[in-house]
Design an enzyme around this catalytic site. Structure first.
Site, mmCIF file in Angstrom:
data_model
loop_
_atom_site.group_PDB
_atom_site.id
_atom_site.type_symbol
_atom_site.label_atom_id
_atom_site.label_comp_id
_atom_site.label_asym_id
_atom_site.label_seq_id
_atom_site.Cartn_x
_atom_site.Cartn_y
_atom_site.Cartn_z
ATOM 1 N N ASP A 94 37.716 41.805 53.001
ATOM 2 C CA ASP A 94 37.618 40.837 51.913
ATOM 3 C C ASP A 94 38.970 40.268 51.508
ATOM 4 O O ASP A 94 40.004 40.916 51.649
ATOM 5 C CB ASP A 94 36.948 41.491 50.701
ATOM 6 C CG ASP A 94 35.434 41.592 50.901
ATOM 7 O OD1 ASP A 94 34.806 40.540 51.097
ATOM 8 O OD2 ASP A 94 34.901 42.717 50.870
ATOM 9 N N GLU A 101 22.918 38.936 48.566
ATOM 10 C CA GLU A 101 23.554 40.184 49.000
ATOM 11 C C GLU A 101 24.354 40.743 47.828
ATOM 12 O O GLU A 101 25.124 40.033 47.201
ATOM 13 C CB GLU A 101 24.425 39.999 50.251
ATOM 14 C CG GLU A 101 25.416 38.872 50.216
ATOM 15 C CD GLU A 101 26.445 38.912 51.354
ATOM 16 O OE1 GLU A 101 26.898 40.013 51.721
ATOM 17 O OE2 GLU A 101 26.809 37.837 51.854
#
Ligand SMILES: Cc1ncc(COP(=O)(O)O)c(C=O)c1O
Lengths: 256, 411
Positions: free
Chosen positions: A60, A49
């Site tokens: 994140d 990815e």
């Protein structure tokens, strides 16, 4: 060939579990990305990815936040990322996915982005901030361009919610291993096992498990339980500390 | 606020990671139940009357009115609310909701520090654990509020990612929430973010407009011609505007941060310029200051509370429909308006609030004495003592800081 078929074929090559890795495009540079991807593919990674950087990567943790920010500060553009993807998907014969936040796609234009992704031979898309509630039309459009939108399960998802999620998207399901953001360790305990069983009962799609997977021990633990182990922050850290050449041996070690 | 599943026209929505899906279901349910319970609103008004200073006064600024020789200027005094800004309205409301939901910990983002102080205050009163996220740049420029948050028992986390301002504090608060949603409520401080936050925060802030409408009718006998409010995320503006939205003869004016000038690129004016474009970030869809790729731009304002890339989806809809007009006030204009307001009225507006004063002052002369305008004074300026003293280049203050610095340096 669509992503599900890729995964099916790879799973038959007597691998006990597939590996998906994560890179942040343009961090620390496209040249390093290129080398890291080669190391990954040569050492048996099954899917990659590629994250298109975004200035507000809400899901994140610090490491990937910094990578996103540094890439943007180095003037990495969406166009650069797409151009890089064109080169990479031709060079390597494994499925590549884009991971990014919805605004990047929204600004580019949903249909234009999907069409371009298809031209680039991108197989799937992971977008953490779009749910069926907001994304129905987009998910349908992605089907048209044969881009598998990867639906995300979380430990907080009920069985009912999982079934609903699994009625959208394609390819595989990304099971977030724990609460929180990327980059922190995950404890694989009874709670995790029952969560994973709930995932399994809710869909027939392959299950990928990510967030906090960083060692052979983690991968071994997931073997037999999940179909794909996702290594994210760990290799970004490794490249920062030891350079791209360290990636190959690390990846090989995960399934030896 | 009327909306369709969290959408106001084409703006709003809830763009959240799956891990928060259940948390938002629970929040929506809790909010809907109190929204439909009249006794909850009574409890809220009672709390604001006894713990804070509601209703806050509507002050007739006679000297300023005379000075501009135009409209009668009224000031809605949110500075007299406990903790010194309108932020407490939203925070105390959400605090009551948190008690009902049975959560034990609250987190919040803050820019100017007013929302952080209000949240820390509420947490102290209700016995919650409290963590406040604040951009590093804002920690520096709103230091007095950091001190008070810590003294009130909150943990203040300085956020060093991104532009180190309000949007980054919001991201960090979400990162906390996805980790600890079970015992934690995120007290979002403005009418932005994913549904139901814009609707819920607008509801709690509507108390400003309810009071102001009644007060202006009592004091002036008619609707005001115009109502001015500064717009960061848009909560004080939505608060006062809701008292007049249905009154079509009342013009509503939102004032954004013009920074170093609307043409300078160094501002935070989303709707008063053509610099913003539609986008989806921080969990909602609105007009964002972003580049062609969708990366958020660095904004600038002397006022930390207005220094933000997005704006309320409710206001964007009202702007698009032509109901709210937008203008920008520059940093320099803000200092001048602040100076004038202090000298003429003995009132010290927050740097954020002073933006609304700027636009009202520009336009007061266009109107006559039979007309009234209301300026929403969202907060008091005490928190800005360092920034204001610096801007005025105040010699005796500088000497004081030098001496204090020397005193601490020798310890
Ligand atoms: C005194 C004051 N006014 C205005 C604002 C801007 O927020 P909003 O637009 O939500 O009222 C702030 C935010 O920190 C503030 O402290």
């Amino acid at each position: 060939m669509q992503l599900v078929d890729d995964i099916g074929i790879r799973a038959e090559k007597d691998k006990d579990i597939l590996l998906m890795t994560h890179i942040v495009l343009g961090y620390p540079s496209f040249a390093v990305n290129r080398e890291v991807i080669s190391q990954m593919v040569e050492n048996g990674v099954d899917l990659i990815e590629m994250q298109i950087p975004f200035s507000e990567p809400m899901a994140d943790g610090p490491m990937i936040v910094k990578a996103n920010q540094d890439a943007i500060d180095n003037n990495v553009t969406v166009a650069d990322c797409l151009e890089f993807a064109a080169e990479i998907t031709v060079r390597h014969d494994i499925p590549f996915l884009f991971m990014t936040y919805y605004n990047i796609i929204f600004k580019y234009g949903e249909e234009k982005f999907l069409r371009r992704a298809q031209e680039l031979k991108i197989k799937g898309l992971i977008v953490p901030d779009i749910s069926p509630e907001e994304g129905k039309a987009f998910f349908a459009l992605a089907e048209k361009y044969q881009i598998a939108v990867i639906m995300i399960f979380a430990p907080t998802s009920t069985a009912e919610r999982m079934k609903e999620l699994a009625s959208y998207g394609n390819g595989f399901i990304y099971c977030v291993a724990r609460k929180g953001v990327t980059g922190r360790a995950t404890s694989f305990d009874e709670e995790f096992n029952s969560y994973l069983e709930r995932c399994r009962r809710s869909t027939r799609r392959p299950l990928a498990v990510g967030f906090g997977i960083s060692s052979k021990k983690d991968v071994d633990y997931l073997t037999g339980k999940a179909d794909i182990a996702v290594i994210g922050t760990r290799t970004i850290k490794l490249v920062d500390a030891e350079g791209a050449a360290a990636v190959g041996p690390f990846i090989r070690g995960l399934r030896e | 606020m009327k909306n369709n599943n969290g959408y106001y026209g084409q703006w709003g929505g809830a763009f959240i990671p799956e891990v928060l899906y259940e948390t938002f279901q629970e929040l929506k349910q809790a909010y809907t139940s109190v929204r439909n319970d009249e006794s909850f609103w009574q409890e809220y008004v009672e709390l604001m009357a006894t713990y804070s200073c509601r209703p806050t006064p509507l002050t007739h600024a006679e000297n300023l009115s005379r000075h501009f020789n135009g409209a009668r200027i009224f000031i809605k005094r949110e500075d007299l609310n406990h903790t010194g800004a309108h932020k407490a309205n939203n925070v105390m409301g959400q605090g009551l909701l948190v008690k009902k939901m049975g959560k034990k910990r609250v987190i919040a983002e803050t820019g100017a520090g007013q929302h952080g102080v209000a949240t820390a205050t509420m947490a102290a009163k209700f016995g919650f654990e409290c963590t406040i996220y604040m951009g590093e740049e804002d920690v520096m420029r709103q230091r007095p509020n950091v001190f008070w948050m810590e003294k009130l028992g909150a943990k203040v986390v300085s956020v060093t990612s991104g532009s180190k301002t309000l949007k980054d504090a919001i991201n960090e608060a979400f990162r906390d929430w996805v980790t600890r949603m079970d015992d934690t409520h995120y007290v979002l401080g403005t009418v932005c973010g994913p549904h139901p936050f814009p609707e819920m925060v607008a509801w709690f802030q509507s108390i400003i407009g309810l009071e102001a409408r009644q007060q202006i009718l009592e004091r002036f006998g008619a609707d005001p011609a115009r109502v001015y409010a500064c717009v960061g995320g848009g909560s004080n503006a939505m608060g006062i505007f809701q008292g007049f939205l249905e009154r079509e003869n009342v013009e509503l004016v939102g004032v954004e941060a013009g920074g170093k000038g609307l043409a300078s690129g160094q501002h935070a004016a989303r709707l008063a310029t053509n610099d913003a474009s539609p986008g989806v970030a921080q969990g909602y869809k609105t007009m964002f200051l972003q580049n062609d790729d969708g990366q958020m731009l660095d904004t600038h304002s002397v006022a930390a509370g207005l220094d933000y890339v997005g704006v309320s989806p409710i206001l964007t809809d009202l702007w698009e429909k032509g109901r709210v007009r937008f203008a920008g006030a520059t940093d320099d204009e803000v200092m001048a308006a602040l100076d004038l307001t202090m000298k003429k009225e003995g009132i010290i507006p927050a740097l954020e609030s002073a933006h609304a004063f700027v636009q009202a002052f520009k336009e007061a002369g266009e109107l006559n004495r039979d007309q009234a305008v209301i300026i929403n004074m969202s907060g008091r300026g005490d928190k800005d003592i360092f920034t204001i003293a610096h801007a005025f280049n105040d010699p005796s203050w500088q000497q004081f800081i030098i001496e204090k610095g020397a005193e601490y340096a020798t310890r």
